[in-house]
Write an enzyme that holds these catalytic residues in place. Structure first.
Site, PDB file in Angstrom:
ATOM      1  N   SER A 181      31.503  99.146  68.222  1.00 22.83           N
ATOM      2  CA  SER A 181      31.021 100.245  67.485  1.00 22.83           C
ATOM      3  C   SER A 181      30.198 101.335  68.430  1.00 22.83           C
ATOM      4  O   SER A 181      29.595 100.687  69.268  1.00 22.83           O
ATOM      5  CB  SER A 181      30.200  99.602  66.182  1.00 22.83           C
ATOM      6  OG  SER A 181      31.111  99.129  65.337  1.00 22.83           O
TER       7      SER A 181
HETATM    8  N1  SAH Z   1      30.358  94.257  65.568  1.00 29.16           N
HETATM    9  C1  SAH Z   1      31.459  94.485  66.542  1.00 29.16           C
HETATM   10  C2  SAH Z   1      32.590  95.692  66.259  1.00 29.16           C
HETATM   11  C3  SAH Z   1      33.737  94.988  66.415  1.00 29.16           C
HETATM   12  S1  SAH Z   1      34.939  96.105  65.534  1.00 29.16           S
HETATM   13  C4  SAH Z   1      30.702  94.874  67.931  1.00 29.16           C
HETATM   14  O1  SAH Z   1      29.501  95.000  67.936  1.00 29.16           O
HETATM   15  O2  SAH Z   1      31.495  94.750  68.960  1.00 29.16           O
HETATM   16  C5  SAH Z   1      35.280  95.134  64.089  1.00 29.16           C
HETATM   17  C6  SAH Z   1      35.992  93.604  64.360  1.00 29.16           C
HETATM   18  O3  SAH Z   1      36.209  93.079  63.162  1.00 29.16           O
HETATM   19  C7  SAH Z   1      37.164  93.634  65.286  1.00 29.16           C
HETATM   20  O4  SAH Z   1      36.949  92.720  66.228  1.00 29.16           O
HETATM   21  C8  SAH Z   1      38.254  93.107  64.383  1.00 29.16           C
HETATM   22  O5  SAH Z   1      39.103  91.994  65.053  1.00 29.16           O
HETATM   23  C9  SAH Z   1      37.346  92.378  63.244  1.00 29.16           C
HETATM   24  N2  SAH Z   1      38.093  92.008  61.811  1.00 29.16           N
HETATM   25  C10 SAH Z   1      38.864  92.710  61.384  1.00 29.16           C
HETATM   26  N3  SAH Z   1      39.210  92.315  60.033  1.00 29.16           N
HETATM   27  C11 SAH Z   1      38.427  91.130  60.117  1.00 29.16           C
HETATM   28  C12 SAH Z   1      38.450  89.883  59.159  1.00 29.16           C
HETATM   29  N4  SAH Z   1      39.205  89.767  58.125  1.00 29.16           N
HETATM   30  N5  SAH Z   1      37.593  89.030  59.421  1.00 29.16           N
HETATM   31  C13 SAH Z   1      36.829  88.794  60.576  1.00 29.16           C
HETATM   32  N6  SAH Z   1      36.946  89.839  61.647  1.00 29.16           N
HETATM   33  C14 SAH Z   1      37.710  90.892  61.235  1.00 29.16           C
END
Ligand code: SAH
Length: 214
Positions: free
Chosen positions: A66
């Site tokens: 993000s």
């Molecule tokens: N907090 C992260 C943001 C990553 S983007 C950071 O600091 O880098 C969001 C993430 O949510 C992705 O890696 C995606 O694979 C995950 N995601 C999407 N749907 C999900 C679900 N149902 N359960 C767990 N993770 C999920």
């Protein structure tokens, strides 16, 4: 794994923090956590410069780390206090989880992409950001570790998953971006087993929260 944090990366980070202040982030604890954590170690090492721009960046599997402003804003809204038990949905790069650990929280984080889960679990261990990483579906939360003081969802949720409502303590806060293409940053406070208040904090864009595993 290189743990290289140089004058240059420290300088870039200082500038990033100044930028976040100018964009309205006021929490000194959030800003100082961002100033401490070497964000460039959470993305591919050939893209060092990009780590300190206020933008999201690809981390593989079609996912992104993000944007720093989004991390700062969500963390500020969560009002983290040391020792709190926090559940994060969407581990991704592990950067948001590290910010929470830096603030003294006990962090539990779930990722649905197996490769990201494996890679990030190893990275956080090496960097000594001791978040507990789980491979699973964020819609189900972590019933065995509930209840949580706070819950943070870092992917765009079409609705608030019922299991997450249940796993939040009464008086607890959930920060969740809700919506399809554009998300409203909603902050829910659990008032009783069945009642929540909700405050809206502007529009954001996240990768989607997906239901079934790949
Ligand atoms: N907090 C992260 C943001 C990553 S983007 C950071 O600091 O880098 C969001 C993430 O949510 C992705 O890696 C995606 O694979 C995950 N995601 C999407 N749907 C999900 C679900 N149902 N359960 C767990 N993770 C999920």
């Amino acid at each position: 794994m290189q743990h290289l944090d140089t004058y240059k990366t420290k300088g870039l980070r200082k500038a990033l923090v100044e930028g976040l202040k100018n964009k309205g982030i006021a929490s000194t604890s959030v800003l100082s956590s961002i100033e401490k954590i070497p964000r460039h170690l959470f993305i591919d090492s050939s893209f060092l410069e990009f780590a300190y721009q206020d933008r999201p960046f690809p981390i593989g599997e079609g996912q992104t780390i993000s944007q720093p402003f989004t991390v700062a804003k969500q963390t500020e809204l969560l009002q983290v206090k040391p020792k709190e038990k926090i559940l994060e949905i969407g581990t991704g790069s592990g950067y948001q989880a590290s910010v929470l650990v830096e603030l003294g929280a006990k962090v539990f984080t779930i990722e649905r992409h197996r490769n990201l889960f494996l890679k990030t679990k190893e990275l956080l261990k090496n960097l000594k950001y001791n978040a507990k990483c789980f491979y699973g579906d964020g819609y189900a939360g972590l019933p065995n570790f509930a209840p949580f003081d706070k819950i943070i969802v870092t992917c765009g949720a079409p609705f608030v998953p019922e299991a997450l409502k249940e796993q939040l303590k009464i008086g607890g806060i959930m920060v969740i971006p809700e919506g399809e293409d554009v998300q409203k940053m909603n902050v829910y406070t659990k008032l009783s087993d069945t009642e929540f208040s909700c405050e809206e904090h502007g529009d954001f864009r996240f990768v989607p929260m997906l239901e079934s595993r790949k």
